[in-house]
Write an enzyme that holds these catalytic residues in place. Structure first.
Site, PDB file in Angstrom:
ATOM      1  N   HIS B 140      75.983  29.214 -34.284  1.00 54.22           N
ATOM      2  CA  HIS B 140      75.069  29.848 -34.879  1.00 54.22           C
ATOM      3  C   HIS B 140      73.950  28.894 -34.112  1.00 54.22           C
ATOM      4  O   HIS B 140      73.158  27.758 -34.367  1.00 54.22           O
ATOM      5  CB  HIS B 140      74.750  30.049 -36.284  1.00 54.22           C
ATOM      6  N   ASP B 217      79.520  23.143 -39.447  1.00 49.80           N
ATOM      7  CA  ASP B 217      78.833  24.031 -39.951  1.00 49.80           C
ATOM      8  C   ASP B 217      79.953  26.177 -40.931  1.00 49.80           C
ATOM      9  O   ASP B 217      80.395  25.995 -40.346  1.00 49.80           O
ATOM     10  CB  ASP B 217      77.730  25.078 -39.058  1.00 49.80           C
ATOM     11  N   GLN B 220      80.148  31.357 -42.731  1.00 44.26           N
ATOM     12  CA  GLN B 220      80.923  31.130 -42.874  1.00 44.26           C
ATOM     13  C   GLN B 220      82.443  31.291 -43.410  1.00 44.26           C
ATOM     14  O   GLN B 220      83.292  32.419 -43.893  1.00 44.26           O
ATOM     15  CB  GLN B 220      80.782  32.094 -41.566  1.00 44.26           C
ATOM     16  N   LYS B 243      76.008  33.226 -49.308  1.00 40.31           N
ATOM     17  CA  LYS B 243      76.667  33.512 -48.784  1.00 40.31           C
ATOM     18  C   LYS B 243      78.292  33.485 -49.601  1.00 40.31           C
ATOM     19  O   LYS B 243      79.048  34.448 -48.348  1.00 40.31           O
ATOM     20  CB  LYS B 243      76.907  33.252 -46.891  1.00 40.31           C
ATOM     21  N   CYS B 381      71.876  36.053 -34.337  1.00 39.42           N
ATOM     22  CA  CYS B 381      71.467  34.520 -34.087  1.00 39.42           C
ATOM     23  C   CYS B 381      72.934  33.434 -33.240  1.00 39.42           C
ATOM     24  O   CYS B 381      73.046  32.215 -33.604  1.00 39.42           O
ATOM     25  CB  CYS B 381      71.109  33.831 -35.692  1.00 39.42           C
TER      26      CYS B 381
HETATM   27  C1  LIG Z   1      77.950  30.304 -38.739  1.00 39.95           C
HETATM   28  C2  LIG Z   1      76.402  30.093 -39.749  1.00 39.95           C
HETATM   29  N1  LIG Z   1      75.529  28.603 -39.572  1.00 39.95           N
HETATM   30  C3  LIG Z   1      74.506  28.978 -40.429  1.00 39.95           C
HETATM   31  C4  LIG Z   1      74.466  29.984 -40.479  1.00 39.95           C
HETATM   32  C5  LIG Z   1      72.805  29.375 -41.410  1.00 39.95           C
HETATM   33  O1  LIG Z   1      72.564  30.040 -42.564  1.00 39.95           O
HETATM   34  P1  LIG Z   1      70.793  29.968 -43.704  1.00 39.95           P
HETATM   35  O2  LIG Z   1      70.288  30.709 -42.968  1.00 39.95           O
HETATM   36  O3  LIG Z   1      71.853  29.968 -45.205  1.00 39.95           O
HETATM   37  O4  LIG Z   1      70.916  28.106 -43.982  1.00 39.95           O
HETATM   38  C6  LIG Z   1      74.145  31.157 -41.010  1.00 39.95           C
HETATM   39  C7  LIG Z   1      73.812  32.165 -41.745  1.00 39.95           C
HETATM   40  O5  LIG Z   1      73.787  32.953 -40.614  1.00 39.95           O
HETATM   41  C8  LIG Z   1      75.659  31.019 -40.295  1.00 39.95           C
HETATM   42  O6  LIG Z   1      76.264  32.936 -40.101  1.00 39.95           O
END
Ligand SMILES: Cc1ncc(COP(=O)(O)O)c(C=O)c1O
Lengths: 148, 423
Positions: B140, B217, B220, B243, B381
């Protein structure tokens, strides 16, 4: 409720499947347009002569709305002066944001099929991407335009 | 201290465990009962954000109605109450990911801020010119850009581990990319664009034999799988409350004590200090050193309740249910001719990304929306992922614990409708 058929009119679907003026121009000016949200990406090529659009074409990838809009735009602005083309964009923009009721439909000719876009606000950027790109090409802007 | 009121009792829980009662779970989420565009809402955009159960909404409302005060600085009743609820939420998070200590749980705004925190503190301290940071091609943007900023500043290099046509990491290539200058490895636990579950423990093992810390990270992963940071062995783990059925604007960074201790602070301000003079400031102990300013107390409480909700259903039950649902969805959607799945890793969670012949994902999204079906279209993203597959975008249906086979059927019917429009 908005009707899908208002958006995906036959003419629009047809142009998206078989876009007109889908080619590069060897000479003249060009500009690139991006919609970073959906990854749409077009290049608009332009040949001006005495401030008149002598030839115009496009290439790239995008959704049905953006592709059909680019295709029909090239047909609509060919032979128009720079000023007329920009004025047409203004009228078109009004159509896709405000719908049928406002703006002068007569000026738009075939482009009036895009009136349904106004019911789908998130798709306005798709319908106007090629136009923004054309404007940048006319103005000889360097780099690429983005809808964001 | 009581933080939950209407969680299932032990006896009820037993029933939930025996038979996963998705209809009962759905009733906990008020938004799922609403209509959109004259149709029943089919919410399949859970990877973007999840819906919230009533008990989370109630806990947030109760906090502002009955418990609100600033924390750590009051001698009065409400301040003590808010402080203890905030502390309690931290303990809930600690247990949820099996962290050894509550002070290893740093509250942040979300996964994005958690990763930026690591990049700006640990990263700035340990990465210098010609060093390398290793990420994957399925990242992401929030696990790319913070490292890019760091690498630009330090004149370091961002290396990218490739993926195969299924959307899995190519481990042999990954291992080759770990070199003497690698200072940080950052990977997603689960890919948001592809659903791929990565072999985190294995990667951590590879990294640790070379003394390289691993940042995971987990944005998900948290709503779908049991997370155990000790068995994963990772050094940092980041995730977002929104999420996983908690409120927006709230998130977690887990970090190992010795790393957090040695890191410089992230932001300066109140709460992160133990004493301040104009000559010298002494930073507060963990985790407060990294929590400058008034935190989102309601957010932390809401996240804690969301976790208790998940615990009551059981992460193993959720994972098993979703696994079956994803298999059903995969079968249903891939059976439609002209549809191609993007991301077919052998180990997957929650995500069904697809493209269709001659129809752009954006058009798919608009037509499904008219059917009340919420999916996401675009690059999610994760533009580098799209480049790997040579496509500009995908349509993505993402599942959560409250989705049903009926909803998957609605999705499949919606996709057929898309084909009709474009036939
Ligand atoms: C794999 C992953 N990492 C990081 C994020 C970023 O999360 P946040 O926007 O809640 O900080 C997302 C959100 O779409 C994601 O899907």
């Amino acid at each position: 409720m908005a009707d899908l058929r208002d958006l995906y009119q036959e003419v629009i679907l047809e142009h998206s499947k078989a876009p007109r003026n889908y080619r590069e121009l060897a000479s003249g000016q060009s500009a690139e347009g991006f919609n970073p949200l959906c990854g749409d990406h077009f290049t608009v090529f332009l040949k001006l002569e005495n401030d008149v659009v002598n030839d115009v074409s496009f290439q790239g990838s995008g959704c049905a709305i953006s592709k059909a809009s680019a295709s029909m735009m090239t047909q609509a602005v060919k032979g128009k002066s720079k000023t007329e083309a920009k004025k047409l964009f203004d009228t078109f923009h009004k159509l896709v944001t405000e719908g049928d009721a406002n703006g002068d439909r007569a000026d738009l000719g075939k482009l009036a099929v895009f009136s349904g876009v106004s019911e789908f606000p998130v798709r306005v950027k798709c319908a106007t991407l090629a136009w923004h790109t054309l404007k940048a090409a006319i103005e000889g802007k360097q780099g690429s335009v983005s809808t964001e | 201290m009581t933080t939950t009121t209407n969680l299932p009792s032990a006896a009820e829980l037993h029933t939930v465990k025996r038979a996963y009662d998705v209809q009962r779970i759905r009733r906990d989420f008020p938004i799922l009962a609403r209509d959109v565009r004259g149709k029943k809402l089919v919410y399949l955009d859970n990877a973007a954000t999840s819906q919230k159960p009533q008990i989370v909404l109630d806990a947030i409302a109760r906090y502002y109605e009955q418990e609100n005060a600033n924390i750590h600085r009051g001698v009065h009743f409400l301040s003590e109450l808010a402080t203890s609820k905030h502390d309690h939420a931290r303990q809930i998070v600690q247990k949820f990911i099996n962290a050894p200590h509550a002070h290893e749980i740093v509250f942040v705004r979300g996964a994005t801020e958690a990763i930026n925190l690591v990049a700006q503190t640990y990263g700035r301290k340990h990465v210098s010119s010609c060093d390398e940071v290793l990420v994957t091609a399925m990242e992401h943007h929030s696990n790319i850009v913070p490292w890019q900023i760091l690498c630009d500043e330090k004149n370091a290099k961002l290396r990218v581990a490739p993926i195969n046509e299924l959307g899995e990491l190519i481990m042999a290539e990954f291992e080759k990319l770990i070199g003497p200058r690698t200072k940080i490895i950052a990977i997603p636990h689960v890919s948001n664009a592809l659903g791929t579950v990565n072999p985190v423990a294995k990667i951590v093992e590879l990294a640790h034999t070379r003394n390289i810390p691993v940042v995971v990270d987990g944005a998900q992963a948290a709503p779908h799988t049991k997370i155990d940071v000790q068995s994963l062995g990772c050094d940092f783990y980041a995730f977002s409350s929104h999420k996983m059925f908690g409120p927006m604007g709230m998130g977690v960074l887990y970090g190992k004590t010795e790393l957090l201790e040695a890191m410089p602070p992230y932001q300066g301000g109140g709460d992160m200090i133990s004493s301040v003079t104009f000559e010298k400031t002494i930073y507060n102990k963990l985790p407060f050193k990294f929590e400058a300013g008034t935190p989102d107390v309601a957010g932390a409480i809401g996240l804690g309740v969301a976790i208790e909700y998940l615990n009551a259903i059981g992460m193993d039950n959720i994972a098993a249910y979703e696994h079956e649902l994803l298999a059903y969805a995969t079968e249903k959607v891939s059976a439609i001719s002209g549809v191609r799945l993007i991301g077919t890793a052998r180990d997957k969670a929650g995500v069904l990304s697809f493209v269709m012949d001659n129809v752009h994902p954006h058009d798919i999204g608009t037509i499904l929306d008219q059917e009340g079906i919420a999916i996401r279209t675009g690059h999610h993203c994760a533009q580098p992922v799209m480049q790997c597959f040579g496509i500009p975008a995908t349509a993505r249906a993402s599942l959560a614990l409250y989705n049903t086979k009926d909803e998957v059927d609605a999705l499949a019917a919606g996709i057929k409708k898309v084909q009709e429009v474009f036939s």
